[in-house]
Design an enzyme around this catalytic site. Structure first.
Site, short mmCIF file in Angstrom:
data_model
loop_
_atom_site.label_atom_id
_atom_site.label_comp_id
_atom_site.label_asym_id
_atom_site.label_seq_id
_atom_site.Cartn_x
_atom_site.Cartn_y
_atom_site.Cartn_z
N GLU A 174 -4.74 99.72 -72.20
CA GLU A 174 -5.00 98.72 -73.25
C GLU A 174 -6.50 98.57 -73.53
O GLU A 174 -6.92 98.47 -74.69
CB GLU A 174 -4.48 97.34 -72.85
CG GLU A 174 -3.01 97.27 -72.52
CD GLU A 174 -2.77 97.36 -71.02
OE1 GLU A 174 -3.24 98.33 -70.39
OE2 GLU A 174 -2.11 96.46 -70.49
N CYS A 181 -2.17 92.83 -67.84
CA CYS A 181 -2.77 91.98 -66.80
C CYS A 181 -3.71 90.97 -67.46
O CYS A 181 -3.90 90.98 -68.68
CB CYS A 181 -3.53 92.85 -65.80
SG CYS A 181 -5.07 93.54 -66.47
N CYS A 193 -6.62 92.58 -69.50
CA CYS A 193 -6.21 93.14 -70.79
C CYS A 193 -5.74 92.04 -71.75
O CYS A 193 -6.00 92.11 -72.95
CB CYS A 193 -5.14 94.19 -70.58
SG CYS A 193 -5.78 95.64 -69.70
#
Lengths: 160, 160
Positions: free
Chosen positions: A56, A84, A87
């Site tokens: 990402e 996460c 990101c």
């Protein structure tokens, strides 16, 4: 949820498989604007020796470079695994319009698990979130990858 | 808390001032290992047209490139402002040992405000956190910068 051939999530899944073939945790990410692919990336943490080189993050930086406007409003991110906190924060900073993700990540995910960043009153931008697109295939790639790591002689086997 | 001349936070504050001189929100970040500076960066969001180009992200990537081990265990990060969720996530991924930050950020901070990432049971690595180092000077830089943006003719003045 299923996914159409040639779609952005299909491409993200192919990138996740490519990541696994390079001994990277299989995650792929694609950013699309008006049907056009701005960025298509996969995990490169091992290759770059950089634990922040998530699919990402790389896709967001590439799409920003492509667009040159300093934001990705009107763009959609397709990623095979729930992002996460790092990101998810980058997604908010870039003002992505929509986030489509495949498998959920109860351990490290920060969208529908953990800190649920976009639900925080402090979050300054919330993309629309569509979970479960391509989930089955994404999870199969992840399972196969981590099972391989734990095989005898694999990187997660305790030394003899 | 005060700070010694020539210290990593002193360098981070100088970088924050340099950021302001380049019309960037004044934040500086320095990563140190055994007294040696591995990386010293400032915000470059405007310069790079990249809202993820926070001082901490740039410093973490540079320190990782310097070190080549894929992690920053045993390294300490000095940053003039409380990190956001993206940067806090990157700090955990890189396994930084300690985080020293200056001014707190009630709006976008994610260490002692907002999602308090390191306090989440899902967070896989928690640095030791020391807040308030160089706080007064960091806050003065931020105040001056945002006051300037709101001045007549400044970027935050409504048109006409």
């Amino acid at each position: 949820m299923t996914d159409a051939p040639g779609s952005p999530m299909e491409l993200a899944l192919a990138l996740a498989a490519e990541a696994a073939a390079h001994a990277e945790a299989p995650v792929g990410a694609v950013i699309v604007e008006d049907g056009r692919v701005l960025a298509a990336e996969r995990n490169r943490m091992r290759e770059l020796n950089d634990p922040t080189a998530h699919a990402e993050m790389l896709a967001i930086r590439r799409a920003l470079a492509q667009r040159g406007t300093g934001r990705l409003d009107g763009c959609d991110l397709y990623v095979t695994l729930e992002p996460c906190a790092m990101c998810a924060g980058a997604i908010a900073h870039a003002r992505l319009r929509r986030l489509y993700y495949g498998a959920d990540d109860a351990k490290a995910g920060a969208v529908d698990h953990g800190v649920r960043l976009f639900a925080s009153p402090n979050c300054h931008h919330r993309p629309e979130v569509i979970a479960g697109l391509g989930e089955t295939r994404s999870r199969a790639l992840l399972r196969a990858f981590f099972a391989g790591l734990r095989q005898p002689g694999g990187p997660l086997t305790p030394p003899g």
